[in-house]
Design an enzyme around this catalytic site. Structure first.
Site, PDB file in Angstrom:
ATOM      1  N   MET A  92       3.122  -1.384   0.822  1.00 32.25           N
ATOM      2  CA  MET A  92       2.574  -2.456   0.292  1.00 32.25           C
ATOM      3  C   MET A  92       3.483  -3.161  -0.715  1.00 32.25           C
ATOM      4  O   MET A  92       3.312  -4.021  -1.682  1.00 32.25           O
ATOM      5  CB  MET A  92       1.344  -2.456  -0.387  1.00 32.25           C
ATOM      6  N   ARG A  93       4.833  -3.311  -0.272  1.00 30.44           N
ATOM      7  CA  ARG A  93       5.914  -3.986  -1.069  1.00 30.44           C
ATOM      8  C   ARG A  93       6.778  -4.645  -0.085  1.00 30.44           C
ATOM      9  O   ARG A  93       6.958  -4.042   1.042  1.00 30.44           O
ATOM     10  CB  ARG A  93       6.883  -2.714  -1.589  1.00 30.44           C
ATOM     11  N   LEU A  94       7.248  -5.691  -0.607  1.00 26.04           N
ATOM     12  CA  LEU A  94       8.567  -6.461   0.121  1.00 26.04           C
ATOM     13  C   LEU A  94       9.691  -5.659   0.229  1.00 26.04           C
ATOM     14  O   LEU A  94      10.114  -5.045  -0.769  1.00 26.04           O
ATOM     15  CB  LEU A  94       8.638  -8.012  -0.365  1.00 26.04           C
ATOM     16  N   HIS A 111       1.906  -3.961  11.153  1.00 27.45           N
ATOM     17  CA  HIS A 111       0.998  -4.916  10.622  1.00 27.45           C
ATOM     18  C   HIS A 111      -0.058  -4.800  11.271  1.00 27.45           C
ATOM     19  O   HIS A 111      -0.147  -5.032  12.638  1.00 27.45           O
ATOM     20  CB  HIS A 111       1.868  -6.050  10.551  1.00 27.45           C
TER      21      HIS A 111
HETATM   22  C1  GAR Z   1      -2.506  -0.280   8.013  1.00 28.98           C
HETATM   23  O1  GAR Z   1      -3.774  -0.910   8.654  1.00 28.98           O
HETATM   24  C2  GAR Z   1      -1.441  -0.956   8.203  1.00 28.98           C
HETATM   25  O2  GAR Z   1      -1.212  -1.864   9.263  1.00 28.98           O
HETATM   26  C3  GAR Z   1      -1.481  -1.926   7.276  1.00 28.98           C
HETATM   27  O3  GAR Z   1      -1.893  -1.098   5.946  1.00 28.98           O
HETATM   28  C4  GAR Z   1      -2.897  -0.232   6.701  1.00 28.98           C
HETATM   29  C5  GAR Z   1      -2.419   1.156   5.996  1.00 28.98           C
HETATM   30  O4  GAR Z   1      -3.208   2.392   6.638  1.00 28.98           O
HETATM   31  N1  GAR Z   1      -0.283  -2.687   6.575  1.00 28.98           N
HETATM   32  C6  GAR Z   1      -0.119  -3.692   5.831  1.00 28.98           C
HETATM   33  O5  GAR Z   1      -1.234  -4.334   5.842  1.00 28.98           O
HETATM   34  C7  GAR Z   1       1.235  -3.820   5.583  1.00 28.98           C
HETATM   35  N2  GAR Z   1       1.145  -5.354   5.330  1.00 28.98           N
HETATM   36  P1  GAR Z   1      -2.794   3.852   6.391  1.00 28.98           P
HETATM   37  O6  GAR Z   1      -2.088   3.936   4.953  1.00 28.98           O
HETATM   38  O7  GAR Z   1      -3.802   4.609   6.845  1.00 28.98           O
HETATM   39  O8  GAR Z   1      -1.560   3.875   7.516  1.00 28.98           O
END
Ligand code: GAR
Length: 204
Positions: A92-94, A111
């Protein structure tokens, strides 16, 4: 050819990380998770890595004076583990220029929406609130923008009237676990060619 060494960056529960670990273990992808790095000390992703015997490293962004210093530390750990491909899995970081310069064309992200729709945070909820009839997920190369890099694979899921953001997210997640290992497999076998914005997939 040796196995492609992956560095996985994850901030949370790590279910996508797990799908990558499992695909590698089962020999479905010619790759191995060489290290897992998190910016969140209590990320379950780190625990999953430890359980899988994979080096798990917490790097505290708060301990650095800025993004470049923090990313330099991340790059050092990735290099120290011989990482060839960086996989963002719920990170969750750029990503800034230090990481992009260190791994040009070698950073992937997943994504939870059909990009270019609903980039940024909470892609599933954004799609549900907007009222789309289909959403899905996207694996793409990472560039300097927010979820803007060339698209490798997408999967589509329907949105039903009874859905809540959570039921939609669960349907999307199932597809994430399928297409992320698939994208890594294509990368590891040298079948992805970037042509401008388009990613061409060479036939086997
Ligand atoms: C996933 O749904 C991924 O696509 C999303 O976070 C979740 C992580 O789940 N990523 C984003 O939103 C990136 N902007 P996980 O930790 O169970 O893999």
């Amino acid at each position: 050819m040796g196995k492609l060494r992956l560095g996985v960056l994850a901030s949370g529960r790590g279910s996508n990380l797990q799908s990558i670990i499992d695909a590698a273990r089962e020999g479905w992808i010619e790759a191995l998770a060489a290290v897992v790095i998190s910016d969140n000390r209590s990320a379950f992703a780190l625990e999953r890595a430890r359980r899988g015997g994979i080096p798990a490293v917490f790097i505290d962004p708060g301990a650095f004076s800025g993004r470049e210093e923090y990313e330099s530390a991340v790059v050092e750990v990735l290099r120290g583990h011989g990482v060839e491909l960086v996989c963002l899995a719920g990170y969750m970081r750029l990503v800034g220029r230090v990481m992009l310069n260190a791994f040009p064309g070698r950073i992937l992200n997943i994504h939870p929406a059909l990009l270019p729709a609903f980039p940024g945070l909470h892609g599933q909820r954004q799609a549900w609130e907007y009222g789309v009839k289909f959403s899905g997920c996207t694996v793409h190369f990472v560039d300097e923008g927010v979820d803007t890099g060339p698209i490798i694979i997408q999967a589509v899921v329907p949105v039903f009237d009874e859905d809540t953001p959570d039921t939609l997210a669960a349907r999307i997640l199932e597809q994430e676990h399928r297409i992320y290992p698939e994208a890594i497999r294509l990368f590891s076998t040298g079948r992805l060619k970037i042509a401008g914005r388009r990613v061409l997939i060479e036939k086997e």
